[in-house]
Design an enzyme around this catalytic site. Structure first.
Site, PDB file in Angstrom:
ATOM      1  N   CYS A   1      28.283  48.150   5.576  1.00  0.00           N
ATOM      2  CA  CYS A   1      27.692  49.213   6.408  1.00  0.00           C
ATOM      3  C   CYS A   1      26.743  48.676   7.480  1.00  0.00           C
ATOM      4  O   CYS A   1      26.395  49.396   8.414  1.00  0.00           O
ATOM      5  CB  CYS A   1      26.964  50.224   5.533  1.00  0.00           C
ATOM      6  SG  CYS A   1      28.069  51.095   4.431  1.00  0.00           S
TER       7      CYS A   1
ATOM      8  N   HIS B   1      21.276  54.021   9.833  1.00  0.00           N
ATOM      9  CA  HIS B   1      22.566  54.128   9.144  1.00  0.00           C
ATOM     10  C   HIS B   1      22.575  55.452   8.381  1.00  0.00           C
ATOM     11  O   HIS B   1      21.575  55.851   7.785  1.00  0.00           O
ATOM     12  CB  HIS B   1      22.722  52.951   8.177  1.00  0.00           C
ATOM     13  CG  HIS B   1      23.924  53.078   7.306  1.00  0.00           C
ATOM     14  ND1 HIS B   1      25.166  53.419   7.807  1.00  0.00           N
ATOM     15  CD2 HIS B   1      24.094  52.908   5.965  1.00  0.00           C
ATOM     16  CE1 HIS B   1      26.038  53.454   6.809  1.00  0.00           C
ATOM     17  NE2 HIS B   1      25.409  53.164   5.687  1.00  0.00           N
TER      18      HIS B   1
ATOM     19  N   ASN C   1      29.022  59.070   5.285  1.00  0.00           N
ATOM     20  CA  ASN C   1      28.733  57.653   5.522  1.00  0.00           C
ATOM     21  C   ASN C   1      29.982  56.991   6.109  1.00  0.00           C
ATOM     22  O   ASN C   1      30.965  56.765   5.404  1.00  0.00           O
ATOM     23  CB  ASN C   1      28.334  56.992   4.192  1.00  0.00           C
ATOM     24  CG  ASN C   1      28.013  55.520   4.348  1.00  0.00           C
ATOM     25  OD1 ASN C   1      28.280  54.915   5.389  1.00  0.00           O
ATOM     26  ND2 ASN C   1      27.462  54.924   3.307  1.00  0.00           N
TER      27      ASN C   1
HETATM   28  C1  LIG Z   1      25.038  58.552  -5.099  1.00  0.00           C
HETATM   29  C2  LIG Z   1      23.757  59.387  -5.131  1.00  0.00           C
HETATM   30  C3  LIG Z   1      23.893  60.555  -4.172  1.00  0.00           C
HETATM   31  C4  LIG Z   1      23.610  59.943  -6.539  1.00  0.00           C
HETATM   32  O1  LIG Z   1      22.410  60.689  -6.621  1.00  0.00           O
HETATM   33  P1  LIG Z   1      21.409  60.440  -7.849  1.00  0.00           P
HETATM   34  O2  LIG Z   1      20.333  61.433  -7.674  1.00  0.00           O
HETATM   35  O3  LIG Z   1      21.040  58.983  -7.836  1.00  0.00           O
HETATM   36  O4  LIG Z   1      22.298  60.827  -9.082  1.00  0.00           O
HETATM   37  P2  LIG Z   1      22.770  59.928 -10.312  1.00  0.00           P
HETATM   38  O5  LIG Z   1      23.736  58.865  -9.890  1.00  0.00           O
HETATM   39  O6  LIG Z   1      21.550  59.491 -11.065  1.00  0.00           O
HETATM   40  O7  LIG Z   1      23.547  61.014 -11.140  1.00  0.00           O
HETATM   41  C5  LIG Z   1      22.919  62.192 -11.615  1.00  0.00           C
HETATM   42  C6  LIG Z   1      23.958  63.065 -12.270  1.00  0.00           C
HETATM   43  O8  LIG Z   1      24.810  63.650 -11.270  1.00  0.00           O
HETATM   44  C7  LIG Z   1      26.177  63.431 -11.612  1.00  0.00           C
HETATM   45  N1  LIG Z   1      26.960  63.339 -10.392  1.00  0.00           N
HETATM   46  C8  LIG Z   1      27.290  62.222  -9.695  1.00  0.00           C
HETATM   47  N2  LIG Z   1      28.029  62.551  -8.626  1.00  0.00           N
HETATM   48  C9  LIG Z   1      28.150  63.911  -8.648  1.00  0.00           C
HETATM   49  C10 LIG Z   1      28.792  64.830  -7.806  1.00  0.00           C
HETATM   50  N3  LIG Z   1      29.464  64.460  -6.704  1.00  0.00           N
HETATM   51  N4  LIG Z   1      28.715  66.147  -8.125  1.00  0.00           N
HETATM   52  C11 LIG Z   1      28.047  66.565  -9.207  1.00  0.00           C
HETATM   53  N5  LIG Z   1      27.429  65.726 -10.056  1.00  0.00           N
HETATM   54  C12 LIG Z   1      27.481  64.403  -9.769  1.00  0.00           C
HETATM   55  C13 LIG Z   1      26.168  62.170 -12.422  1.00  0.00           C
HETATM   56  O9  LIG Z   1      27.324  62.102 -13.242  1.00  0.00           O
HETATM   57  C14 LIG Z   1      24.893  62.316 -13.216  1.00  0.00           C
HETATM   58  O10 LIG Z   1      25.167  63.172 -14.304  1.00  0.00           O
HETATM   59  P3  LIG Z   1      24.468  62.922 -15.744  1.00  0.00           P
HETATM   60  O11 LIG Z   1      22.982  63.059 -15.489  1.00  0.00           O
HETATM   61  O12 LIG Z   1      25.041  63.995 -16.569  1.00  0.00           O
HETATM   62  O13 LIG Z   1      24.874  61.534 -16.136  1.00  0.00           O
HETATM   63  C15 LIG Z   1      22.514  58.546  -4.752  1.00  0.00           C
HETATM   64  O14 LIG Z   1      22.207  57.671  -5.796  1.00  0.00           O
HETATM   65  C16 LIG Z   1      22.740  57.764  -3.501  1.00  0.00           C
HETATM   66  O15 LIG Z   1      22.940  58.306  -2.448  1.00  0.00           O
HETATM   67  N6  LIG Z   1      22.641  56.431  -3.601  1.00  0.00           N
HETATM   68  C17 LIG Z   1      22.827  55.572  -2.471  1.00  0.00           C
HETATM   69  C18 LIG Z   1      24.281  55.435  -2.199  1.00  0.00           C
HETATM   70  C19 LIG Z   1      24.537  54.834  -0.873  1.00  0.00           C
HETATM   71  O16 LIG Z   1      23.866  55.135   0.070  1.00  0.00           O
HETATM   72  N7  LIG Z   1      25.569  53.977  -0.822  1.00  0.00           N
HETATM   73  C20 LIG Z   1      25.983  53.383   0.377  1.00  0.00           C
HETATM   74  C21 LIG Z   1      24.957  52.426   0.877  1.00  0.00           C
HETATM   75  S1  LIG Z   1      25.475  51.844   2.405  1.00  0.00           S
END
Ligand SMILES: CC(C)(COP(=O)(O)OP(=O)(O)OC[C@H]1O[C@@H](n2cnc3c(N)ncnc32)[C@H](O)[C@@H]1OP(=O)(O)O)[C@@H](O)C(=O)NCCC(=O)NCCS
Length: 331
Positions: A121, A258, A288
């Protein structure tokens, strides 16, 4: 020569910007019919409402081409004037030739140097930094810099943790050598020790396993860990950028980040004391788009008239590798 007889300093200055998004839009509601998710969950955790997805047969090179044509038009530059093409992508059309070479031929710029940069990215910020060095050293005068991706090609559409995040798109800038201030500094970093938090482990040299030929080409991510590393790395690189240029954070006119997650963007804006109306946000409509995201946001802000000539822009990105970086420039 300047009035004092000294050779004036040469800057890489943005002469024109362009971008392109595929026509097909997939909303959060569309995705909630495919995986167990909801518009409410996706929007509140990421800020994303929809993303563009390339049509079958529409490649990274196609998106790069349309964005580049628009950037060249905006700059008033002919493809034949280009000395170099640097293209950031992690989703090239082919293993080789590079997408930059395919783009060069399609634009009719045959003969100039052309290569891809893979920094996930951060690809556009890395490519911009390379191009800046070519111009500053006098090795090139007119350079096309592109960030283009079809990341949805490697998305596992049954994995709700990742499939809601990504989209396709491309952006481009034409840089020209100029004595007027342009790019002031760029800052690149990487930490290969964290690769398994965000990666696609399929590759040529490691060999394709039988199951990967059908199902293995996909993004693996530990989202919450990536989130923490991204916020920390971006905090540090924006501080480094301000310090190197002896600038107070209030000097920044626009943050062009980004576009991975609105909460990550808000954290960086807070660090800079910038109100969100001075931050360019497209993640809600684009998702993204990896290397495409920063030049897409820049082009949108330029074409809407928000970003004006003479303003100070801070570009930053974070991605798989990990890689991260920034560019400070006067538009
Ligand atoms: C991916 C992201 C949105 C997840 O949000 P989060 O608040 O960290 O959530 P978690 O991964 O801790 O998951 C929380 C819960 O939501 C659930 N969940 C994950 N994706 C889901 C979705 N699309 N819809 C509903 N629930 C979802 C998980 O299974 C988890 O459930 P559980 O508590 O029963 O285990 C966040 O971590 C993020 O944006 N991270 C950075 C990713 C990124 O930018 N990547 C590219 C970098 S260039």
């Amino acid at each position: 020569m300047s009035e004092t007889g000294a050779t004036p300093r040469v800057y890489a200055r943005i002469a024109g910007t362009g971008s392109y998004l595929p026509a097909n839009v997939v909303t959060n509601d569309d995705l909630s019919k495919v995986v167990d998710t909801s518009d409410e969950w996706i929007a509140s955790r990421t800020g994303i409402r929809q993303r563009h997805v390339a049509a079958e047969g529409e490649t990274t090179g196609d998106l790069a081409y349309h964005a580049s044509v628009r950037a060249l038009e905006a700059a008033g530059v002919e493809a034949s004037e280009l000395d170099l093409i640097v293209l950031g992508t992690t989703t090239p059309d082919l293993v080789f030739p590079s997408t930059a070479c395919l783009l060069q031929h399609r634009l009719g710029a045959n003969g100039c140097g052309a290569f891809d940069v893979n920094a996930a990215c951060s690809g556009f910020v890395y490519a911009l930094s390379v191009a800046d060095k070519f111009i500053r050293t006098g090795a090139a005068r007119t350079v096309l810099v592109v960030g283009a991706e079809t990341l949805t090609r490697m998305v596992d559409w049954s994995d709700r943790a990742t499939c809601v995040l990504f989209g396709d798109g491309a952006g481009a800038v034409v840089l020209k050598a100029d004595t007027e201030t342009g790019i002031l500094s760029t800052h690149l970093h990487a930490d290969g020790g964290k690769k398994e938090l965000l990666w696609n482990p399929v590759g040529v040299s490691v060999g394709f396993k039988e199951q990967e030929k059908n199902a293995g080409v996909r993004i693996h991510m530990t989202g919450n860990e990536v989130f923490k590393h991204a916020v920390k790395a971006l905090d540090s690189v924006v501080e480094e950028t301000l310090a190197e240029n002896g600038l107070d954070r209030r000097a920044i006119d626009w943050l062009i980040p980004h576009q991975a997650n609105l909460r990550i963007i808000e954290a960086t804006a807070k660090r800079l004391d910038l109100p969100m109306d001075r931050v360019v946000v497209t993640v809600d409509r684009h998702g993204n788009t990896s290397s495409g995201s920063v030049p897409l946001a820049l082009d949108e802000a330029v074409r809407s008239g928000r970003v004006e000539r003479g303003q100070l822009l801070l570009l930053e990105a974070f991605g798989g590798g990990f890689t991260w970086g920034s560019a400070l420039l006067r538009y």
